[in-house]
Design a protein around this motif. Structure first.
Motif, short mmCIF file in Angstrom:
data_model
loop_
_atom_site.label_atom_id
_atom_site.label_comp_id
_atom_site.label_asym_id
_atom_site.label_seq_id
_atom_site.Cartn_x
_atom_site.Cartn_y
_atom_site.Cartn_z
N VAL A 108 9.38 -8.81 -83.56
CA VAL A 108 9.25 -10.14 -82.96
C VAL A 108 7.83 -10.68 -83.17
CG1 VAL A 108 9.35 -11.47 -80.82
CG2 VAL A 108 11.03 -9.66 -81.23
N ALA A 109 6.84 -9.85 -82.88
CA ALA A 109 5.44 -10.28 -83.00
C ALA A 109 5.08 -10.61 -84.45
CB ALA A 109 4.51 -9.21 -82.45
N ALA A 110 5.64 -9.84 -85.40
CA ALA A 110 5.32 -10.08 -86.81
C ALA A 110 6.00 -11.34 -87.33
CB ALA A 110 5.75 -8.87 -87.64
N GLU A 111 7.27 -11.53 -86.94
CA GLU A 111 8.04 -12.66 -87.48
C GLU A 111 7.76 -13.98 -86.76
OE1 GLU A 111 12.21 -11.96 -87.84
OE2 GLU A 111 11.94 -9.95 -88.70
N ASP A 114 4.20 -17.48 -83.38
CA ASP A 114 4.14 -18.74 -82.63
C ASP A 114 4.73 -18.62 -81.24
OD1 ASP A 114 6.59 -18.36 -84.15
OD2 ASP A 114 7.21 -20.34 -83.45
N LEU A 115 5.55 -17.58 -81.03
CA LEU A 115 6.19 -17.37 -79.74
C LEU A 115 5.56 -16.26 -78.92
CD1 LEU A 115 9.99 -17.64 -80.72
CD2 LEU A 115 8.48 -19.43 -79.84
N VAL A 116 4.64 -15.50 -79.53
CA VAL A 116 4.06 -14.32 -78.87
C VAL A 116 2.56 -14.51 -78.73
CG1 VAL A 116 3.73 -11.83 -78.99
CG2 VAL A 116 5.88 -12.84 -79.80
N ARG A 117 2.08 -14.54 -77.50
CA ARG A 117 0.65 -14.73 -77.24
C ARG A 117 -0.12 -13.41 -77.30
NH1 ARG A 117 0.07 -18.00 -71.80
NH2 ARG A 117 -2.11 -17.95 -72.48
N SER A 118 0.52 -12.33 -76.88
CA SER A 118 -0.09 -11.01 -76.97
C SER A 118 1.02 -9.98 -77.04
CB SER A 118 -1.00 -10.72 -75.76
OG SER A 118 -0.24 -10.51 -74.58
N LEU A 203 19.98 -0.51 -91.60
CA LEU A 203 19.90 -1.96 -91.74
C LEU A 203 18.50 -2.51 -91.50
CD1 LEU A 203 23.16 -2.95 -89.81
CD2 LEU A 203 22.83 -2.99 -92.30
N ALA A 204 17.56 -1.63 -91.16
CA ALA A 204 16.23 -2.09 -90.76
C ALA A 204 15.47 -2.72 -91.94
CB ALA A 204 15.43 -0.93 -90.19
N PRO A 205 14.98 -3.96 -91.78
CA PRO A 205 14.19 -4.60 -92.83
C PRO A 205 12.73 -4.17 -92.71
CG PRO A 205 14.44 -6.11 -91.01
CD PRO A 205 15.20 -4.85 -90.63
N ARG A 206 11.95 -4.46 -93.74
CA ARG A 206 10.52 -4.18 -93.67
C ARG A 206 9.86 -5.17 -92.71
NH1 ARG A 206 6.70 -1.37 -96.50
NH2 ARG A 206 4.58 -2.22 -96.51
N VAL A 207 8.96 -4.67 -91.88
CA VAL A 207 8.27 -5.50 -90.89
C VAL A 207 6.87 -5.80 -91.39
CG1 VAL A 207 7.45 -5.63 -88.51
CG2 VAL A 207 9.64 -4.52 -89.02
N GLY A 208 6.47 -7.06 -91.30
CA GLY A 208 5.15 -7.46 -91.77
C GLY A 208 4.05 -7.15 -90.76
N ARG A 209 2.85 -7.60 -91.07
CA ARG A 209 1.71 -7.36 -90.20
C ARG A 209 1.75 -8.30 -88.99
NH1 ARG A 209 -3.46 -6.54 -94.31
NH2 ARG A 209 -2.75 -4.56 -95.21
N VAL A 210 1.09 -7.86 -87.93
CA VAL A 210 1.05 -8.60 -86.67
C VAL A 210 -0.33 -9.25 -86.53
CG1 VAL A 210 1.09 -8.39 -84.16
CG2 VAL A 210 2.76 -7.15 -85.55
N SER A 211 -0.33 -10.54 -86.22
CA SER A 211 -1.60 -11.27 -86.14
C SER A 211 -2.07 -11.53 -84.71
CB SER A 211 -1.47 -12.61 -86.87
OG SER A 211 -0.45 -13.41 -86.28
N VAL A 212 -1.20 -11.31 -83.72
CA VAL A 212 -1.59 -11.60 -82.34
C VAL A 212 -2.36 -10.42 -81.76
CG1 VAL A 212 0.45 -13.05 -82.06
CG2 VAL A 212 0.55 -10.65 -81.35
N PRO A 213 -3.14 -10.64 -80.68
CA PRO A 213 -3.85 -9.52 -80.03
C PRO A 213 -2.87 -8.41 -79.65
CG PRO A 213 -4.66 -11.60 -79.19
CD PRO A 213 -3.46 -11.93 -80.04
#
Length: 273
Positions: A108-111, A114-118, A203-213
């Motif tokens: 969720v945080a990676a994708e 805009d919806l995740v503050r921390s 079924l797990a896709p690759r997860v990108g990097r997380v930019s939020v704190p």
């Protein structure tokens, strides 16, 4: 308005929405084999700090959200379920997750930054370093996943004093935890759905990097996740990152160390502010 449930893709998810109605929202994601109630001692601490908490019974756990095949438990759907809850809340949230809830929260945080503050992850690191660690000692710790993928058998041995309960006692559960498992998971009919998450790992896709704190909270008596699984976890975060290690605490951080869990969440929120 209090959210007691929400609907996504024809499935209905139950939610424990509590604390100050006007407080900044914190979404809490449970792991396996627990439900939203695992946050029962964490939430009041967050409420006292002025935050509203929303803890959903996720896919497979809510009676109205139990797909019948493993194809219904893919990671993309698990992430989309959480995004739908945030949309229902109507504003970006602070996010925290434990165990499988942590695995979903990373997505969720990676994708959707805009919806995740921390983001506060507990026990389970980002999927990339975790997958890499499976080439080493973590593979032995995760051997139980193969057992959970055997059709029907884990459900059959989930009875009183069965193999499933013995595994959980070995991970740090006490009698009260086992009783809660019997009542809230087995008797409630949530075990097959919870196991569905493991059975859909392919079924797990690759997860990108997380930019939020981000804060990673790990405990040194975790029998499921070893220290090696956290190696390189900071490379999966481009924003502020902190690793907090708890001493003498088992895998079950929200119930065994609720004060530390709440403190980590509040600390991450402070960085976001």
């Amino acid at each position: 308005m209090t959210i007691s449930s929400y609907v996504r893709d024809g499935l209905t998810f139950d939610v424990i929405d509590s604390g100050p109605a006007d407080g900044d929202p914190v979404v809490l994601l449970h792991g396996f084999p627990e439900r939203a109630t695992c946050w029962r001692e964490v939430s009041p601490i967050l409420h006292e700090a002025g935050f509203r908490t929303l803890a959903p019974d996720q896919r497979g756990y809510s009676p109205g959200a139990r797909p019948r095949t493993r194809l219904g438990y893919g990671a993309r759907d698990l992430v989309a379920d959480v995004v739908a809850l945030i949309d229902e809340i109507g504003r970006p949230v602070h996010l925290a997750g434990h165990d499988w809830g942590s695995a979903v929260g990373w997505g969720v945080a990676a994708e959707r930054p805009d919806l995740v503050r921390s983001w506060t992850a507990m026990s389970v690191p980002h999927p990339v370093p975790f997958a890499r660690s499976m080439k080493g000692p973590q593979r032995r710790r995760s051997a139980y996943m193969a057992f959970f993928n055997v059709p029907f058998v884990p459900e059959l041995v989930a009875g009183r004093n069965g193999r499933m309960e013995r595994m959980m006692r070995g991970s740090g559960w006490k009698d009260a935890d086992v009783e809660r498992f019997r009542e809230e998971i087995v008797d409630y009919g949530a075990l097959p759905g919870g196991l569905g998450w493991y059975r859909a790992l392919f079924l797990a896709p690759r997860v990108g990097r997380v930019s939020v704190p981000t804060t990673m909270l790990w405990s040194d008596r975790d029998v499921a996740i070893g220290r090696s699984a956290l190696e390189g976890n900071e490379d999966s975060v481009t924003g502020p990152y902190e690793l907090i290690e708890l001493t003498g605490v088992s895998h079950w951080i929200p119930t065994k160390a609720p004060e530390a869990a709440a403190s980590a969440i509040l600390g991450t929120i402070a960085k976001a502010s």
